[in-house]
Design a protein around this motif. Structure first.
Motif, PDB file in Angstrom:
ATOM      1  N   ASP A 285      -7.836  -1.338   0.440  1.00  0.00           N
ATOM      2  CA  ASP A 285      -6.883  -2.426   0.624  1.00  0.00           C
ATOM      3  C   ASP A 285      -5.478  -2.059   0.170  1.00  0.00           C
ATOM      4  OD1 ASP A 285      -7.356  -2.300  -2.078  1.00  0.00           O
ATOM      5  OD2 ASP A 285      -7.953  -4.396  -2.307  1.00  0.00           O
ATOM      6  N   GLY A 286      -5.266  -0.804  -0.289  1.00  0.00           N
ATOM      7  CA  GLY A 286      -3.946  -0.376  -0.730  1.00  0.00           C
ATOM      8  C   GLY A 286      -3.454  -1.083  -1.971  1.00  0.00           C
ATOM      9  N   ARG A 287      -4.366  -1.551  -2.784  1.00  0.00           N
ATOM     10  CA  ARG A 287      -3.994  -2.391  -3.929  1.00  0.00           C
ATOM     11  C   ARG A 287      -3.216  -1.622  -4.991  1.00  0.00           C
ATOM     12  NH1 ARG A 287      -8.699  -5.977  -6.360  1.00  0.00           N
ATOM     13  NH2 ARG A 287      -8.516  -6.700  -4.204  1.00  0.00           N
ATOM     14  N   THR A 288      -3.575  -0.364  -5.234  1.00  0.00           N
ATOM     15  CA  THR A 288      -2.908   0.437  -6.267  1.00  0.00           C
ATOM     16  C   THR A 288      -1.749   1.203  -5.640  1.00  0.00           C
ATOM     17  OG1 THR A 288      -4.961   0.689  -7.510  1.00  0.00           O
ATOM     18  CG2 THR A 288      -3.202   2.257  -7.990  1.00  0.00           C
ATOM     19  N   GLN A 289      -0.531   0.947  -6.121  1.00  0.00           N
ATOM     20  CA  GLN A 289       0.672   1.593  -5.596  1.00  0.00           C
ATOM     21  C   GLN A 289       1.549   2.012  -6.768  1.00  0.00           C
ATOM     22  OE1 GLN A 289       2.622  -0.908  -2.691  1.00  0.00           O
ATOM     23  NE2 GLN A 289       0.750  -1.264  -1.524  1.00  0.00           N
ATOM     24  N   ARG A 290       1.938   3.282  -6.788  1.00  0.00           N
ATOM     25  CA  ARG A 290       2.765   3.814  -7.871  1.00  0.00           C
ATOM     26  C   ARG A 290       3.851   4.698  -7.265  1.00  0.00           C
ATOM     27  NH1 ARG A 290      -0.207   0.659  -9.886  1.00  0.00           N
ATOM     28  NH2 ARG A 290      -1.709   0.955 -11.592  1.00  0.00           N
ATOM     29  N   SER A 291       4.993   4.788  -7.953  1.00  0.00           N
ATOM     30  CA  SER A 291       6.047   5.692  -7.519  1.00  0.00           C
ATOM     31  C   SER A 291       6.922   6.067  -8.704  1.00  0.00           C
ATOM     32  CB  SER A 291       6.906   5.060  -6.416  1.00  0.00           C
ATOM     33  OG  SER A 291       7.618   3.937  -6.919  1.00  0.00           O
TER      34      SER A 291
END
Length: 210
Positions: A62-68
């Motif tokens: 679901d693309g829940r974890t997003q980091r940058s």
């Protein structure tokens, strides 16, 4: 719950040069934050001369974890546009690292945003994308006298051939969408004259084309 997601097809890299600055983007499929951070650390070791190693990753069907991370570039000019490209391409389970070698010409905030986004977008085009679908998986077993034609017809069909195995019988793992179940069993019976058996193995993530 999602029944489909996209990821990069393989590990790979691509370089773009903008006003003498080199932007080397490395991509990899990953399934955990630990794996993503291990890849990022590996890219730092592989490109020690780069001034910046900016990164972005998205995880989970679901693309829940997003980091940058901008890694020292002006805030919002590197990691954020990299992450935006991954989101716009609907990619998850994917990490991107861009190593920048400064060429002596200042690009400005807008130039950096465009450069980092372009580096990731072009690298995705180079390495390609895979589709993953949550499907109902069946193991089809059949005698060897019918195995060759069955395998050929499966590969030519819209059904997903997940794996093959050969012991006392030829066995094929097939992924089916929920609306393909009844039609597939009829197709299989007609093709093998009712000699093949199909055992349900439950729902699994299946890579289309694998």
């Amino acid at each position: 719950m999602t029944d489909r997601y996209l990821s990069v097809a393989r590990q790979g890299s691509h370089e773009v040069e903008i006003k003498r600055s080199r932007f080397l983007c490395a991509l990899a499929p990953v399934t955990s934050e630990d794996a993503a951070r291990e890849f990022i650390a590996g890219r730092r070791r592989a490109d020690p001369g780069a001034r910046h190693h900016c990164h972005a990753f998205v995880l989970g069907p679901d693309g829940r974890t997003q980091r940058s991370s901008d890694d020292g570039e002006p805030a919002g000019t590197a990691g954020t546009p990299m992450l935006e490209v991954l989101r716009r391409r609907e990619l998850t389970d994917t990490v991107a690292v861009v190593a920048r070698y400064f060429g002596g010409v200042l690009l400005g905030a807008g130039g950096l945003i465009r450069a980092y986004g372009q580096a990731v977008a072009q690298a995705i085009d180079v390495v390609g994308v895979l589709e993953h679908r949550r499907l109902k998986v069946f193991e089809v077993a059949v005698g060897y006298d019918r195995a060759g034609r069955l395998e050929n017809d499966l590969r030519a069909s819209r059904y997903v051939l997940r794996a093959t195995r050969f012991d006392e019988l030829a066995r094929f793992e097939i992924g089916l969408a929920s609306d393909e179940d009844t039609e597939f069993h009829g197709w299989l019976a007609d093709l093998t004259n009712g000699e093949a058996t199909a055992t349900e193995l439950g729902e699994h993530w299946v890579t289309a084309g694998s």
